[in-house]
Motif scaffolding. Structure first.
Motif, mmCIF file in Angstrom:
data_model
loop_
_atom_site.group_PDB
_atom_site.id
_atom_site.type_symbol
_atom_site.label_atom_id
_atom_site.label_comp_id
_atom_site.label_asym_id
_atom_site.label_seq_id
_atom_site.Cartn_x
_atom_site.Cartn_y
_atom_site.Cartn_z
ATOM 1 N N GLU A 145 0.808 -1.219 0.000
ATOM 2 C CA GLU A 145 0.000 0.000 0.000
ATOM 3 C C GLU A 145 0.845 1.275 0.000
ATOM 4 O OE1 GLU A 145 -2.826 -0.508 3.231
ATOM 5 O OE2 GLU A 145 -3.024 -2.598 2.639
ATOM 6 N N ASP A 146 1.910 1.320 0.794
ATOM 7 C CA ASP A 146 2.686 2.568 0.870
ATOM 8 C C ASP A 146 3.673 2.734 -0.287
ATOM 9 O OD1 ASP A 146 4.731 0.857 1.670
ATOM 10 O OD2 ASP A 146 5.239 1.984 3.465
ATOM 11 N N ASP A 169 10.130 7.871 -0.893
ATOM 12 C CA ASP A 169 8.990 8.321 -0.099
ATOM 13 C C ASP A 169 9.432 8.447 1.356
ATOM 14 O OD1 ASP A 169 6.634 8.517 1.442
ATOM 15 O OD2 ASP A 169 5.504 7.338 -0.018
ATOM 16 N N GLU A 187 7.918 8.260 3.981
ATOM 17 C CA GLU A 187 7.263 7.274 4.856
ATOM 18 C C GLU A 187 8.127 6.031 5.060
ATOM 19 O OE1 GLU A 187 3.199 6.238 4.051
ATOM 20 O OE2 GLU A 187 2.724 8.286 3.434
ATOM 21 N N TRP A 188 9.054 5.786 4.160
ATOM 22 C CA TRP A 188 9.910 4.597 4.266
ATOM 23 C C TRP A 188 11.072 4.806 5.234
ATOM 24 C CZ3 TRP A 188 10.272 4.447 -1.738
ATOM 25 C CH2 TRP A 188 9.025 4.101 -2.261
#
Length: 174
Positions: free
Chosen positions: A32-33, A50, A52-53
């Motif tokens: 999903e991410d 990203d 978020e990683w």
């Protein structure tokens, strides 16, 4: 086997004493991410990290900077899928955080010498299988310490690791 929470998954890495090994055998994943970055990569051919990683990279850096090994073998079909090309483009951040990643062309090993599941082997005494939901998105880890399963995964690891090609030497094809 028991499905772990995200916090419990991270604790497996933090509690690892020597070595965490990951076998990846799928040609694509519905992560999903990664969806937005994958779409951009397929459109432009360029990888955009990203933020978020960063949490994963920080966890891997924490583990590897303490002297513990984090290793992966990615078994891939050639010619490569779009997802494999994307994964190859993302691998630099994994390497920078201390992971040792290798690639094993699927044709270089007999299917019977692999497992059909992805898993992490921690310190040769616990296996965490990657679970998938019905829509093929990642569901988490299911862990076992069953000595027969652990021994089988150790055998597979010891078979694939020397056959796999280090990331710096592996070339991706279109």
């Amino acid at each position: 086997m028991r499905l772990l929470t995200s916090e419990e998954q991270e604790q497996l890495f933090r509690n690892c004493r020597r070595r965490a090994f990951h076998l990846e055998v799928q040609d694509s994943y519905a992560v999903e991410d990664e969806a937005e970055a994958l779409a951009k990569f397929l459109e432009t051919g360029e990888f955009e990290y990203d933020p978020e990683w960063q949490h994963w990279d920080d966890l891997m850096r924490e583990v590897t900077e303490s002297g513990r090994l984090v290793q992966r073998v990615r078994v891939v079909t050639e010619p490569h899928t779009d997802y494999t090309r994307f994964l190859y483009a993302t691998t630099g951040s994994n390497i920078d955080s201390g992971e040792d990643i290798r690639w094993l062309p699927r044709h270089a090993i007999a299917p019977a010498e692999l497992t059909t599941d992805d898993w992490w082997l921690f310190d040769d005494d616990a296996v965490a299988f990657t679970t998938f939901r019905p829509d093929e998105t990642l569901g988490g880890f299911a862990v076992t310490r069953d000595p027969k399963i652990v021994e089988y995964c150790r055998t597979v690891r010891d078979r694939v690791w020397p056959l796999a090609i280090p990331h710096a030497e592996y070339r991706i094809t279109q």
